[in-house]
Design a protein around this motif. Structure first.
Motif, mmCIF file in Angstrom:
data_model
loop_
_atom_site.group_PDB
_atom_site.id
_atom_site.type_symbol
_atom_site.label_atom_id
_atom_site.label_comp_id
_atom_site.label_asym_id
_atom_site.label_seq_id
_atom_site.Cartn_x
_atom_site.Cartn_y
_atom_site.Cartn_z
ATOM 1 N N GLU A 64 -16.356 8.549 15.762
ATOM 2 C CA GLU A 64 -15.406 8.544 14.672
ATOM 3 C C GLU A 64 -16.063 7.963 13.427
ATOM 4 N N SER A 65 -15.434 8.225 12.310
ATOM 5 C CA SER A 65 -15.954 7.666 11.066
ATOM 6 C C SER A 65 -15.841 6.158 11.106
ATOM 7 N N LYS A 66 -16.804 5.501 10.508
ATOM 8 C CA LYS A 66 -16.809 4.047 10.514
ATOM 9 C C LYS A 66 -15.748 3.514 9.556
ATOM 10 N N SER A 67 -15.396 2.254 9.774
ATOM 11 C CA SER A 67 -14.411 1.629 8.900
ATOM 12 C C SER A 67 -14.945 1.528 7.479
ATOM 13 N N GLU A 68 -14.014 1.619 6.542
ATOM 14 C CA GLU A 68 -14.378 1.418 5.145
ATOM 15 C C GLU A 68 -14.519 -0.075 4.883
ATOM 16 N N PRO A 69 -15.243 -0.447 3.832
ATOM 17 C CA PRO A 69 -15.297 -1.871 3.465
ATOM 18 C C PRO A 69 -13.898 -2.364 3.080
ATOM 19 N N MET A 70 -13.626 -3.625 3.332
ATOM 20 C CA MET A 70 -12.325 -4.179 2.970
ATOM 21 C C MET A 70 -12.192 -4.217 1.451
ATOM 22 N N PRO A 71 -11.084 -3.718 0.912
ATOM 23 C CA PRO A 71 -10.903 -3.719 -0.541
ATOM 24 C C PRO A 71 -10.986 -5.123 -1.127
ATOM 25 N N ALA A 72 -11.503 -5.219 -2.332
ATOM 26 C CA ALA A 72 -11.679 -6.519 -2.985
ATOM 27 C C ALA A 72 -10.348 -7.200 -3.265
ATOM 28 N N THR A 73 -9.272 -6.427 -3.286
ATOM 29 C CA THR A 73 -7.957 -7.007 -3.584
ATOM 30 C C THR A 73 -7.344 -7.723 -2.384
ATOM 31 N N ILE A 74 -7.967 -7.595 -1.207
ATOM 32 C CA ILE A 74 -7.418 -8.210 0.000
ATOM 33 C C ILE A 74 -8.072 -9.568 0.228
ATOM 34 N N ARG A 75 -7.263 -10.571 0.496
ATOM 35 C CA ARG A 75 -7.758 -11.897 0.829
ATOM 36 C C ARG A 75 -7.088 -12.362 2.113
ATOM 37 N N THR A 76 -7.750 -13.233 2.833
ATOM 38 C CA THR A 76 -7.160 -13.812 4.036
ATOM 39 C C THR A 76 -6.974 -15.298 3.826
ATOM 40 N N LEU A 77 -5.910 -15.827 4.371
ATOM 41 C CA LEU A 77 -5.593 -17.239 4.230
ATOM 42 C C LEU A 77 -4.654 -17.656 5.349
ATOM 43 N N GLY A 78 -4.464 -18.949 5.499
ATOM 44 C CA GLY A 78 -3.504 -19.467 6.452
ATOM 45 C C GLY A 78 -2.209 -19.783 5.740
ATOM 46 N N ARG A 79 -1.152 -19.116 6.122
ATOM 47 C CA ARG A 79 0.171 -19.405 5.557
ATOM 48 C C ARG A 79 1.240 -18.873 6.491
ATOM 49 N N MET A 80 2.451 -19.343 6.339
ATOM 50 C CA MET A 80 3.560 -18.880 7.162
ATOM 51 C C MET A 80 4.010 -17.496 6.694
ATOM 52 N N LEU A 81 4.421 -16.673 7.630
ATOM 53 C CA LEU A 81 5.022 -15.384 7.310
ATOM 54 C C LEU A 81 6.530 -15.539 7.167
ATOM 55 N N THR A 82 7.113 -14.735 6.292
ATOM 56 C CA THR A 82 8.565 -14.653 6.281
ATOM 57 C C THR A 82 8.992 -13.715 7.413
ATOM 58 N N VAL A 83 10.252 -13.808 7.804
ATOM 59 C CA VAL A 83 10.765 -12.924 8.850
ATOM 60 C C VAL A 83 10.652 -11.471 8.404
#
Length: 278
Positions: free
Chosen positions: A132-151
């Protein structure tokens, strides 16, 4: 105090198909020498019953010429690991392959062998991403962090990946409140949560990762890998030395989690189903 009135619950360990065949000895020989099943046995002289085994697969054969003809075309579906190697072995041993190895719409790679009795044996394994085609690079607009999710965010992700969930908002809120840490992938332009992973546990000796999800619109963009790296970084800081980190996954996703240091393990589980207690 021991309660001697408690009855043991029924337990099913495995199921074994019993195929009607013309010749038990020849059938066992074929499944052993051509299909490669290492365990084999027969009963009677000449044999009127027998079987083969291979790890968790058990097949029995019963001498019944009338039944073998009437039931000709019986099918057995066998789930395997390393299916490409097994497929090559069956080719090398001249097994009659009536459907060649190919990926099926339901997410398995499968091929079918017709045995000497005219029965069909499907060998299947969860489809891999090979080819299968390989994954694309993660877009620059995406960030990861630790925080609570809303329901609402949590429910949106659940619905997006197609999981069935009929729990109330109150119960989902309780589940989120019980977490030790939540890694979130977030679209920095909109603030939308597009992925997550929940960490639960006692905070001392055992941690459990669950609900690793990426919104369907953002899959194959390395968002899931970024979320798991966020989880790993948190655990590396907060989990004591010697702590056990657990998760459940299917075989097809094992390579994904191995990237962050997880390995296969064996264990037992029990799921509470109160409908069976009524």
């Amino acid at each position: 105090m021991e309660n001697n009135n408690v009855k043991p619950e029924p337990f099913i360990s495995h199921a074994e198909p019993v195929l009607a065949v013309n010749d038990v000895a020849e059938t066992v020989k074929y499944w052993h020498e051509v299909l490669g099943f290492p365990g084999h046995w027969t009963w009677g002289t000449p044999p009127n019953h027998g079987g083969v085994t291979w790890h968790g697969a058990f097949i029995q054969f019963s001498r019944d010429s009338e039944g073998a003809e009437r039931l000709r075309g019986q099918c057995v579906w066998i789930r395997v690991k390393n299916i490409r190697e097994l497929y090559q072995m069956h080719q090398d041993r001249n097994a009659q392959i009536v459907m060649h190895l190919e990926r099926q719409p339901w997410g398995f790679e499968e091929y079918v062998v017709k045995d000497l009795n005219g029965n069909y044996v499907t060998f299947a394994a969860p489809a891999t991403s090979a080819g299968e085609s390989k994954s694309e690079p993660m877009p620059a607009t995406i960030r990861t962090l630790g925080r609570m999710l809303t329901v609402a965010e949590y429910r949106n992700l659940i619905n997006s990946v197609g999981w069935t969930n009929t729990q109330s908002d109150e119960l989902l809120r309780e589940k989120l409140d019980a977490t030790l840490f939540v890694a979130v992938a977030e679209n920095s332009e909109t603030g939308e949560a597009i992925g997550c992973a929940l960490v639960l546990g006692d905070g001392l000796s055992f941690f459990y990762i669950k609900d690793v999800m990426v919104h369907r619109d953002w899959q194959r963009k390395q968002v899931g890998s970024a979320v798991m790296r966020e989880v790993k970084q948190w655990l590396d800081v907060h989990a004591p030395d010697g702590a056990l980190i657990g998760l459940f996954t299917g075989e097809g996703l094992a390579p994904f989690y191995q990237q962050t240091g997880f390995g296969p393990a064996f264990g037992m589980i029990r799921i509470i189903d109160r409908s069976q207690l009524l």
